[in-house]
Enzyme design. Structure first.
Site, PDB file in Angstrom:
ATOM      1  N   ASP A   1      42.088  33.585  47.919  1.00  0.00           N
ATOM      2  CA  ASP A   1      43.438  33.064  48.040  1.00  0.00           C
ATOM      3  C   ASP A   1      44.076  33.119  46.653  1.00  0.00           C
ATOM      4  O   ASP A   1      43.433  33.495  45.667  1.00  0.00           O
ATOM      5  CB  ASP A   1      43.432  31.641  48.633  1.00  0.00           C
ATOM      6  CG  ASP A   1      44.786  31.299  49.259  1.00  0.00           C
ATOM      7  OD1 ASP A   1      45.785  31.970  48.932  1.00  0.00           O
ATOM      8  OD2 ASP A   1      44.861  30.362  50.076  1.00  0.00           O
ATOM      9  N   TRP A   2      45.332  32.766  46.605  1.00  0.00           N
ATOM     10  CA  TRP A   2      46.118  32.873  45.366  1.00  0.00           C
ATOM     11  C   TRP A   2      45.430  32.102  44.228  1.00  0.00           C
ATOM     12  O   TRP A   2      45.359  30.877  44.268  1.00  0.00           O
ATOM     13  CB  TRP A   2      47.516  32.313  45.642  1.00  0.00           C
ATOM     14  CG  TRP A   2      48.438  32.324  44.476  1.00  0.00           C
ATOM     15  CD1 TRP A   2      48.330  31.536  43.357  1.00  0.00           C
ATOM     16  CD2 TRP A   2      49.586  33.148  44.288  1.00  0.00           C
ATOM     17  NE1 TRP A   2      49.343  31.799  42.486  1.00  0.00           N
ATOM     18  CE2 TRP A   2      50.144  32.788  43.034  1.00  0.00           C
ATOM     19  CE3 TRP A   2      50.212  34.140  45.032  1.00  0.00           C
ATOM     20  CZ2 TRP A   2      51.295  33.384  42.535  1.00  0.00           C
ATOM     21  CZ3 TRP A   2      51.359  34.733  44.533  1.00  0.00           C
ATOM     22  CH2 TRP A   2      51.880  34.363  43.305  1.00  0.00           C
TER      23      TRP A   2
END
Ligand code: NOJ
Length: 617
Positions: free
Chosen positions: A288-289
């Protein structure tokens, strides 16, 4: 049925199942793809390999960015494998650099959060789940894929298949609710819709099952919070929709932000091992980011250490974190990170890129976008999905409205196009939204009046008088109230209170006191506490955030052209204190049974139950 006939139908059904499974998965075990992957891998330098596992956001950020801007320079050197948050002409410009300037001409894969539509915005995923109609959701996902791919986006970070039991968690809006069986059926539908018949079809976009795993179990419903999940709960509740997505041939997974039982999901050999070793997933896992960079804050090491832990656990691509790129080369050279680990990650990414036909068709046919985007058919589908997502929570008989009724339309959501679109609305444009008030005014201008009454979140009551006046002059009042889309639902939007925000309930009470029947339309991304409304207003429809066709869909529903056939996929609490709440809680040894819990316990018989002393369960 004769024995032969039975045997024959069994064989046909099995053949259909096996062949659809095989075609969905065909990219995963295709010898031709494998030999191309291997040939390419042999020619790659370590730097080029690390480039493939490196991804940056090159457009409007969807998280705290690393502030990079030299993408072209890096792409030309083969130092980037994927960009996201870009679309349109920019895609082809970046792709040209990758294909023409980089040594091995490996195309980039472009991603975006296409969550409930690209430009044709459908209701939010939670709303779509209330249709209980995977085939309809598949159609919506197909429309999203066709529109997105025409604009250069060949990878969506969807579906979010996290099961959620806590309405405080803002991201409950992105999933399919609390049931793993329905969640699995819907996960499959999204994957089929996005990826189409074959990944190589230029209108197919790679899907991404996220967030692996347990993100929806965030303690206290607070986003990004840690989770404690027993093996049984993991296997029975949280993993099934992911496994369903895998079986449907999903090309990618995204690792989650949260820790599970003390080990962060983005460096978790146990859960990623289930995915890659037990289920034999052949696509790739993107973080994820900055979830790899955030492993430092999780406390499991410094930059090089967390990068090593993430890549060896099985996270193949570093989203925006910049750590694989900056720390792995030395560790591979020193033998701390085996080259085989890097090769495996690169192999998976190349496998997907080849399967998608990106080497043959790296560019988007942007001219086709206007022909396939927001077509009348797409818009009609958005209306149909919205109509089927509405849940009638209460009706004392006021619905359907009489065609000749004089109606006051009141509330902060009644004419609010941006918030009607819902959280994560990709390229959704408020201009495309037909709001409730717009649809009302087009249908019965002379018989409908509008007053905003209040804002979504304010304490000012300056609009109350106008709203009360409108109610006094009407036969029926329709109130559109609820939550803001991006600010109150979706990522980083957990709430500790679940009532109507601001002074909306005060306005609702004041308007109801006028004495006209009130129909409450709840625009929300989560279950809300609606106790007062449920006993005082005439009708309640859970409208969610309905997307571009909100107005026509709601007006059709209010007048009875559409039957609100949606059913809840999440439990609505009576108070926040009941959360987490879900219909499939296990039995206790002291169930409530026939005890009336609407008053405090008055005897030992009433007291020693699994109950609250101050609220009904
Ligand atoms: C963070 C979110 O958790 C994830 O769902 C999303 O896909 C990425 N940001 C990219 O925007």
């Amino acid at each position: 049925m004769s024995k032969n006939l039975q045997r024959c139908s069994f064989v046909i059904i099995v053949t259909i199942l096996v062949s659809s499974f095989a075609s969905a998965q065909s990219w995963a075990n295709d010898p031709k793809i494998e030999s191309r992957v291997n040939a390419l891998l042999k020619r790659m330098t370590l730097e080029e390999k690390l480039g493939q596992i490196n991804q940056y956001s090159a457009g409007s950020p969807t998280g705290p960015g690393t502030g990079r801007s030299n993408y072209e320079e890096m792409i030309a050197k083969g130092q980037v494998g994927s960009l996201f948050n870009v679309n349109g002409p920019q895609v082809n410009e970046f792709q040209k650099v990758a294909v023409e300037k980089s040594r091995l001409h490996i195309p980039l894969i472009f991603g975006l959060d296409v969550i409930h539509g690209y430009r044709t915005e459908f209701p939010t995923p939670l709303a779509m789940s209330a249709t209980w109609d995977p085939a309809l959701i598949e159609k919506a996902a197909r429309v999203a894929a066709v529109e997105a791919s025409a604009d250069g986006v060949r990878w969506t970070f969807s579906p979010m298949v996290d099961i959620a039991h806590d309405a405080r968690w803002g991201r409950i809006v992105e999933g399919a609710g609390e049931d793993p069986y329905l969640g699995s059926a819907i996960a499959r539908a999204y994957v089929r819709g996005y990826q189409g018949k074959s990944l190589s079809d230029p209108t197919s976009i790679a899907a991404c099952a996220k967030h692996f795993v347990g993100y929806g179990a965030a303690e206290a419903g607070r986003d990004y919070n840690s989770t404690e999940i027993s093996d049984r709960t993991l296997r029975q509740i949280y993993l099934p929709p992911f496994e369903a997505a895998k079986q449907e041939g999903v090309a990618t997974f995204m690792s989650a932000f949260n820790a599970i039982n003390g080990v962060p999901a983005s460096a978790n050999p146990f859960t990623l091992g289930i995915l890659k070793n037990e289920w034999k997933f052949k696509g790739f896992v993107v973080s994820d980011w900055t979830s790899i960079l955030e492993l430092i804050a999780h406390g499991i090491g410094d930059g090089p250490t967390v990068a090593r832990k993430a890549v060896t656990a099985g996270v193949d691509m570093d989203m925006e974190g910049n750590l694989y790129w900056t720390t792995l080369a030395d560790q591979v050279k020193s033998g701390k990170v085996p080259m085989a680990v890097i090769d495996d990650a690169v192999r998976r990414i190349l496998r997907v890129k080849i399967a998608m036909g990106l080497f043959e068709h790296p560019y988007a046919d942007l001219a086709s976008a206007s022909k396939v985007t927001l077509t009348p058919e797409n818009v009609a589908l958005a209306r149909e999905v919205a109509e089927k997502s509405f849940v009638l929570l209460k009706n004392d008989g006021v619905l359907p409205l009489k065609p000749e009724a004089k109606i006051a339309v009141i509330g902060p959501l009644a004419d609010d196009a941006p918030n009607t679109l819902g959280a994560w609305s990709a390229k959704g444009d408020p201009k495309d939204v037909v709001t409730l008030w717009k649809a009302f005014s087009e249908r019965s201008a002379s018989r409908a009046t509008y007053a905003k009454g209040t804002e979504i979140l304010t304490h000012s009551e300056t609009g109350f008088d106008e709203a009360l006046k409108a109610a006094q002059q009407a036969d029926v009042v329709v109130m559109a109230m609820g939550e803001a889309a991006g600010d109150m639902t979706g990522e980083a939007a957990s709430r500790s209170e679940l009532g109507l925000p601001g002074n909306q309930e005060k306005l609702l009470e004041a308007v109801t006191a006028v004495g006209k029947p009130v129909v409450l339309l709840v625009y929300s991304g989560r279950p809300l506490v609606l106790n007062w409304a449920s006993t005082h207003v005439a009708a309640i429809i859970e409208a969610w955030h309905p997307g571009i066709q909100a107005g026509p869909a709601l007006v059709n529903t209010l007048f009875g052209t559409n039957n609100p056939s949606g059913k809840l996929t999440v439990s609505f609490p009576r108070s926040v204190g009941q959360e987490p709440l879900h219909y499939d809680q296990l039995s206790t040894g002291r169930p409530l049974g026939n005890v009336d819990d609407s008053h405090p316990p008055a005897s030992a018989e009433e007291k020693y139950k699994s109950r609250y002393i101050d609220q009904r369960i």
